[in-house]
Scaffold this motif. Structure first.
Motif, PDB file in Angstrom:
ATOM      1  N   GLU A 182     -35.921 -11.065 -12.439  1.00  0.00           N
ATOM      2  CA  GLU A 182     -35.655 -11.770 -13.698  1.00  0.00           C
ATOM      3  C   GLU A 182     -35.644 -13.289 -13.496  1.00  0.00           C
ATOM      4  O   GLU A 182     -36.195 -14.041 -14.298  1.00  0.00           O
ATOM      5  N   PHE A 223       5.695   0.743   0.999  1.00  0.00           N
ATOM      6  CA  PHE A 223       5.155  -0.628   0.916  1.00  0.00           C
ATOM      7  C   PHE A 223       3.695  -0.608   0.494  1.00  0.00           C
ATOM      8  O   PHE A 223       3.281  -1.358  -0.394  1.00  0.00           O
ATOM      9  N   TYR A 269       0.866  -3.013  -7.303  1.00  0.00           N
ATOM     10  CA  TYR A 269       0.998  -4.432  -7.629  1.00  0.00           C
ATOM     11  C   TYR A 269      -0.379  -5.073  -7.798  1.00  0.00           C
ATOM     12  O   TYR A 269      -0.620  -5.814  -8.757  1.00  0.00           O
ATOM     13  N   ALA A 307      -1.350  -7.145 -11.090  1.00  0.00           N
ATOM     14  CA  ALA A 307      -1.306  -8.615 -10.995  1.00  0.00           C
ATOM     15  C   ALA A 307      -2.662  -9.251 -10.736  1.00  0.00           C
ATOM     16  O   ALA A 307      -2.884 -10.404 -11.052  1.00  0.00           O
ATOM     17  N   VAL A 308      -3.585  -8.493 -10.147  1.00  0.00           N
ATOM     18  CA  VAL A 308      -4.869  -9.080  -9.735  1.00  0.00           C
ATOM     19  C   VAL A 308      -6.021  -8.370 -10.450  1.00  0.00           C
ATOM     20  O   VAL A 308      -6.126  -7.162 -10.398  1.00  0.00           O
ATOM     21  N   ALA A 309      -6.870  -9.154 -11.095  1.00  0.00           N
ATOM     22  CA  ALA A 309      -7.994  -8.571 -11.846  1.00  0.00           C
ATOM     23  C   ALA A 309      -9.197  -8.347 -10.920  1.00  0.00           C
ATOM     24  O   ALA A 309     -10.255  -8.948 -11.076  1.00  0.00           O
ATOM     25  N   ASN A 351     -12.599  -7.432 -12.351  1.00  0.00           N
ATOM     26  CA  ASN A 351     -13.268  -8.418 -13.199  1.00  0.00           C
ATOM     27  C   ASN A 351     -13.842  -9.587 -12.412  1.00  0.00           C
ATOM     28  O   ASN A 351     -14.284 -10.565 -12.991  1.00  0.00           O
ATOM     29  N   ILE A 352     -13.840  -9.443 -11.082  1.00  0.00           N
ATOM     30  CA  ILE A 352     -14.328 -10.556 -10.253  1.00  0.00           C
ATOM     31  C   ILE A 352     -15.798 -10.830 -10.553  1.00  0.00           C
ATOM     32  O   ILE A 352     -16.595  -9.911 -10.702  1.00  0.00           O
ATOM     33  N   LEU A 353     -16.137 -12.115 -10.643  1.00  0.00           N
ATOM     34  CA  LEU A 353     -17.538 -12.501 -10.857  1.00  0.00           C
ATOM     35  C   LEU A 353     -17.866 -13.652  -9.905  1.00  0.00           C
ATOM     36  O   LEU A 353     -17.402 -14.752 -10.068  1.00  0.00           O
ATOM     37  N   LEU A 354     -18.669 -13.309  -8.880  1.00  0.00           N
ATOM     38  CA  LEU A 354     -19.056 -14.309  -7.870  1.00  0.00           C
ATOM     39  C   LEU A 354     -20.570 -14.313  -7.727  1.00  0.00           C
ATOM     40  O   LEU A 354     -21.145 -13.256  -7.501  1.00  0.00           O
ATOM     41  N   ILE A 410      -3.952 -15.158  -5.643  1.00  0.00           N
ATOM     42  CA  ILE A 410      -4.043 -14.524  -6.957  1.00  0.00           C
ATOM     43  C   ILE A 410      -4.682 -15.484  -7.962  1.00  0.00           C
ATOM     44  O   ILE A 410      -5.520 -15.086  -8.766  1.00  0.00           O
ATOM     45  N   VAL A 414      -8.399 -15.517  -7.425  1.00  0.00           N
ATOM     46  CA  VAL A 414      -9.057 -14.320  -7.981  1.00  0.00           C
ATOM     47  C   VAL A 414      -9.135 -14.449  -9.503  1.00  0.00           C
ATOM     48  O   VAL A 414     -10.138 -14.090 -10.109  1.00  0.00           O
ATOM     49  N   VAL A 417     -12.090 -16.631 -10.472  1.00  0.00           N
ATOM     50  CA  VAL A 417     -13.414 -16.009 -10.354  1.00  0.00           C
ATOM     51  C   VAL A 417     -13.504 -14.690 -11.114  1.00  0.00           C
ATOM     52  O   VAL A 417     -14.457 -13.947 -10.946  1.00  0.00           O
ATOM     53  N   SER A 418     -12.506 -14.411 -11.985  1.00  0.00           N
ATOM     54  CA  SER A 418     -12.545 -13.172 -12.755  1.00  0.00           C
ATOM     55  C   SER A 418     -12.915 -13.468 -14.189  1.00  0.00           C
ATOM     56  O   SER A 418     -12.522 -14.483 -14.742  1.00  0.00           O
ATOM     57  N   LEU A 419     -13.674 -12.533 -14.763  1.00  0.00           N
ATOM     58  CA  LEU A 419     -13.996 -12.656 -16.186  1.00  0.00           C
ATOM     59  C   LEU A 419     -12.750 -12.374 -16.986  1.00  0.00           C
ATOM     60  O   LEU A 419     -12.018 -11.457 -16.666  1.00  0.00           O
ATOM     61  N   ARG A 442     -35.164 -17.309 -22.314  1.00  0.00           N
ATOM     62  CA  ARG A 442     -36.132 -16.215 -22.345  1.00  0.00           C
ATOM     63  C   ARG A 442     -36.286 -15.675 -23.763  1.00  0.00           C
ATOM     64  O   ARG A 442     -37.274 -15.035 -24.088  1.00  0.00           O
TER      65      ARG A 442
END
Lengths: 278, 215
Positions: A58, A206, A213, A217-219, A222-225, B50, B53, B56-58, B111
């Motif tokens: 693309e 633990f 946790y 607490a952490v998405a 949804n990470i986008l790199l 945190i 993260v 870099v998260s949507l 495009r």
């Protein structure tokens, strides 16, 4: 058992738990992220090669659109096999701390052939200036490919330098921690058997708590790199890591609780027997 | 009394249960101590990780604005569209061009139509509007044929706007001074890669300058 002895045994149990948590974290990281074979498997299982092929195709089409060429100029220029091969080369270079070298000769040859074919079919007259523009266009297509394969060569080369050191350190620490854990578990077994089980429960809970946790607490999902293909792979690797820790936690917890139930039942039986006798 | 009867019937079981409960309480205290220790020693580092993260998260809870709200009094957009959304059409009747208009200038959006630079104003806001499109036959191949006084129409979800062409220029692709963003006058700058006929990489841009026509 005296109160002081009990207190010391519980403190030792706490120390054993911390050591167990540390060793499991080190082993999990070493076998997930720092393992070359596991990384290659993760890239494959998350569909990275196939997804990246689509993204490269693309991106290259975006370069073709203002060039005056048809999209057919990209036919067979990129293949999933070549992408697979080059990604594996990059991973090998990272883990062996070697400079990344990717050959784009086959891409250039195919692209060149397609361009010449289109020029002949449409009877374009190519001046020196136009040829210079075509050369720039070819370079842009090749750069699109290499940028998507390596992203940032400097960053990757610097990571490669650290991975070896981290792997060696992890191996040394793992051995030291395992020896310490075994020694302390043996001590605990003779001082206060229950405290041994408690250390397993603490470590297990633990990791289960860590998993819960991180889910809230952490998405992670949804990470986008860089692009969605790379992000999907990172998410896959992180989720695998968290799942491994969760399973380790559950196993430790079950071992601990089973052990405690058995020991306390035996202790209770002995206590009641002693009470009856006396 | 019932409890003591039950305990007397099976003293081993209840003794074990009692001991197990105490052990679980001790284990819980142990877990709390470890968590507090981690928070105390590594709290900052964990928060940084945190936050990274998060960066870099949507964001999945953001509201997508479907309708752009335009305040006619202040001549400004109250709620902007999401980057990458189509919010209108751009038409040049004299050239037979009618294309979708997107907010955003990434190649992904180009495009599908003409893109509006996120660094410029929206139609109706009274400032510079910078739009660009590919130079192929689907999009702006005929743009270099445009004449002065030609009308460019932008039809959006919040209003229709007309611009009269007063100048065209061929500029170097890196010459950003030719596409100045200002708020004194509503000027539409529409450009495409140039020359349109040649093959390969294009180092120039054909820019059309058009002033807003108020009816």
């Amino acid at each position: 058992m005296s109160v002081a002895k009990k207190a010391i045994s519980y403190i030792l149990a706490e120390i054993v738990s911390i050591l167990m948590i540390s060793v499991i974290l080190l082993i999990t990281i070493n076998s997930n992220i720092l393992s070359k074979d596991n990384m290659k498997k993760s890239f494959k299982d998350s569909g990275y090669y196939y997804n990246l092929y689509g993204i490269i195709q693309e991106s290259a089409e975006n370069e073709v659109m203002p060039s005056g060429f048809e999209e057919t100029v990209l036919d067979n220029v990129f293949t999933e096999e070549k992408i697979n091969e080059d990604i594996d080369t990059v991973i090998d270079c990272i883990y062996s701390n070697k400079k990344i070298e990717i050959s784009t000769e086959s891409i250039k040859q195919t692209l060149d052939a397609n361009i010449q074919k289109e020029i002949q079919e449409k009877e374009y007259i190519v001046s020196d200036e136009a040829q210079a523009s075509i050369n720039e266009f070819e370079k842009a297509i090749i750069d699109t490919y290499t940028n998507h394969i390596t992203y940032s060569e400097n960053t990757i080369n610097s990571i490669g330098g650290h991975i070896h050191k981290i792997q060696s350190l992890i191996k040394i620490f793992t051995i030291i921690l395992c020896v310490a854990i075994i020694v302390l578990l043996v001590v605990l077994f003779f001082v206060n058997k229950i405290a041994l089980g408690i250390s397993f429960i603490i470590s297990g809970v633990f990791f289960v708590a860590l998993n819960l946790y991180s889910g809230t607490a952490v998405a992670v999902n949804n990470i986008l790199l860089f692009n969605w293909a790379f992000s999907k792979t990172i998410i896959y690797i992180l989720n695998n890591l968290l799942n491994s820790l969760f399973i380790a936690g559950m196993v430790l917890f079950l071992i601990g609780i089973t052990y405690i139930v058995i020991i306390e039942y035996i202790n209770a039986k002995l206590f009641v027997k002693y009470k009856k006798v006396n | 009394m019932h409890n003591s009867i039950a305990k007397n019937n099976n003293p081993v079981f209840w003794k074990a249960i009692e001991a197990i409960i105490i052990d679980i309480i001790v284990a819980s205290i142990g877990i709390i101590i470890i968590i507090l220790a981690i928070k105390l020693l590594f709290g900052k580092q964990i928060k940084t990780a945190i936050d990274y993260v998060d960066v870099v998260s949507l964001k999945t809870d953001s509201t997508i604005v479907k309708d752009i709200k335009f305040d006619k009094k202040t001549e400004s957009i109250v709620s902007y569209p999401e980057y990458g959304t189509r919010y209108g059409n751009i038409r040049i009747e004299s050239l037979g061009i009618s294309l979708p208009l997107y907010f955003g200038d990434k190649l992904t959006y180009l495009r599908y139509g003409v893109g509006q630079s996120s660094g410029s104003y929206f139609p109706g806001e009274g400032g510079s509007i910078i739009c660009m499109g590919h130079n192929n036959r689907t999009f702006l191949y005929d743009l270099p044929k445009i004449k002065n006084d030609a009308i460019i129409e932008i039809n959006t979800t919040y209003g229709d706007f007309r611009y009269k062409v007063y100048q065209t220029k061929i500029v170097d692709m890196y010459d950003v001074d030719e596409l100045t963003v200002q708020k004194e006058k509503e000027i539409l700058m529409l450009y495409t890669c140039y020359p349109v006929e040649t093959l390969g990489d294009k180092k120039e841009r054909f820019v059309v300058y058009a002033e807003r026509v108020y009816e």
